[in-house]
Scaffold this motif. Structure first.
Motif: not given
Length: 332
Positions: A143-165
Motif C-alpha cells: 500500500t505504501a508503494e502505491r501511495l508513493m507512485s500515486a503521489a506523482e499523479n496527484q502532486k499538481g505543479s509541485k516539483r517533488t519526485i517520489f519513487s520506491s526501491v
C-alpha cells in the motif's frame, strides 16, 4: 556526479542498519547537513558517539505518524530517504493496526509534508514481501508503494519526485536471523530455524545502500526500482554461521539445530515482482524499473518482457560467498 554535495538530507529511520550505513556513505559526499530522524533516543545517542567527528549531522527524535514533527524535520531539505517502518512480520501480525499507522499513514504523512516543504526527491524503501502479500507487513508495504507512485499523479505543479526501491532481507539488520543465530550459538549452543529449506532474497547493507543511491539518481517520478538480489538458502546460512561463530569464539560443543516450523504470515520463498509487472518492466544492469500504470512512459520505453522465475528455480549463493560477505560486513 555528486548529487549530495552541499545538499540537505533527511534520513527517516536513520538509526536502523540501512540508515546508519546510508549515513556513513552520504557523509563522504560532503552534504550541507544530514538529519537523522527516529524514535529511538538510545540508538541516536550511540550514533552520536560513533559519528562525533562530524559537525553536519543533526539528530531529531520523532515519529512519522506525527505530521507536524515531520514538517519541521523537512524544512529546507533536498532529499528524503524514507526507511522508517514497522518491519518484523510477527509484530505486525499481532499488532496490525499499529503497522497500518506507521507503514501506511506514516508514509502518507511523508508524502504530504514533502510536498509542503518543497523537497526535491523522496525515495521509499519497500520489500519483496509486498509481492502477493500473505502478511500484514507485506500488505502495508505494498500500500505504501502505491501511495508513493500515486503521489506523482496527484502532486499538481509541485516539483517533488517520489519513487520506491524494493529489496529483500538485509544481512545483520536488527531482529533478523544473523544476529539471532549468533546469539543462540553463544547462549545455548542450539539454533532454532523455521524451515531449513526456506530461501530468501538477501543482500549486505553495503549492496543495499549502493542500489538505493543508484535508484535515487535515476528516479524521474513514480517508479518502483526492483533490485536484482542474490538468493540464499537458509540451510547454507545456518551452516556458515555455525562454522564462523564457533571458530571465532572457540566453541567446542556441537551446535544442535531445531526446526520449529513456519510462523504465521511467513512464506517459504519471496518474489521480486508479479508476472504482470514483469511484462512491463525495464531491465537495467543491477535492477528492474517499474513505471506506475497512470504515469506516462518515456518515448524510448521498451518493456523487457522478463520471464518470472520462482526463487527455487534460480541458483543460490554458495557458502563461500556467504562466508566472505559476513566477514566483510563484520557481522560475526
Amino acid at each position: 556526479m555528486n548529487l549530495y554535495q552541499n545538499k540537505s538530507i533527511l534520513i527517516l529511520g536513520g538509526t536502523g542498519t540501512i540508515g546508519k550505513k546510508l549515513l556513513s556513505v552520504l557523509i563522504e559526499y560532503q552534504p550541507k547537513v544530514i538529519r537523522i530522524f527516529s524514535r529511538d533516543e538510545y540508538k541516536q545517542f550511540e550514533l552520536q558517539q560513533e559519528m562525533a567527528n562530524f559537525d553536519n549531522i543533526r539528530y531529531l527524535i520523532g515519529d512519522i505518524r506525527d505530521e507536524k514533527r515531520l514538517l519541521m524535520a523537512m524544512e529546507n531539505i533536498d532529499y528524503v530517504f524514507h526507511l522508517a517502518a514497522m518491519k518484523h512480520v510477527s509484530a505486525c501480525e499481532y499488532n496490525p493496526f499499529e503497522a497500518v499507522q506507521t507503514n501506511i499513514t506514516g508514509t502518507q504523512n511523508v508524502i504530504q509534508t514533502a510536498l509542503r516543504a518543497g523537497v526535491e526527491k523522496v525515495i521509499f524503501t519497500s520489500t519483496d514481501k509486498a509481492i502477493s502479500p500473505t502478511n500484514v507487513y507485506g500488505a502495508t508495504k505494498l500500500t505504501a508503494e502505491r501511495l508513493m507512485s500515486a503521489a506523482e499523479n496527484q502532486k499538481g505543479s509541485k516539483r517533488t519526485i517520489f519513487s520506491s526501491v524494493r529489496f529483500g532481507n538485509v544481512m545483520g539488520s536488527r531482529g533478523s536471523v544473523i544476529p539471532l543465530f549468533k546469539q543462540q550459538i553463544l547462549d545455548k549452543q542450539m539454533l532454532t530455524v523455521t524451515d531449513l529449506n526456506m530461501i530468501r532474497y538477501m543482500m549486505t547493507p553495503t549492496q543495499a545502500v549502493e542500489l538505493i543511491l543508484q535508484a535515487n539518481q535515476l528516479a524521474k517520478g513514480g517508479e518502483v526500482f526492483v533490485l536484482k538480489m542474490p538468493i540464499v538458502k537458509l540451510n547454507d546460512l545456518v551452516q556458515v554461521m555455525i562454522d564462523l561463530v564457533t571458530k571465532k569464539y572457540h566453541i567446542k560443543e556441537e551446535i544442535k539445530i531445531r526446526e520449529i516450523g513456519i510462523r504465521p504470515g511467513e512464506k517459504r520463498y519471496e518474489e521480486l515482482m508479479t508476472e504482470d509487472e514483469a511484462k512491463v518492466a525495464t531491465e537495467l544492469e543491477h535492477m528492474y524499473m517499474l513505471y506506475p500504470s497512470l504515469h506516462a512512459k518515456p518515448l524510448s520505453f521498451k518493456p523487457a518482457m522478463i520471464k518470472v522465475t520462482q526463487p527455487f528455480e534460480q541458483p543460490t549463493i554458495e557458502q563461500e560467498t556467504l562466508r566472505t560477505w559476513l566477514k566483510e560486513e563484520k557481522l560475526i
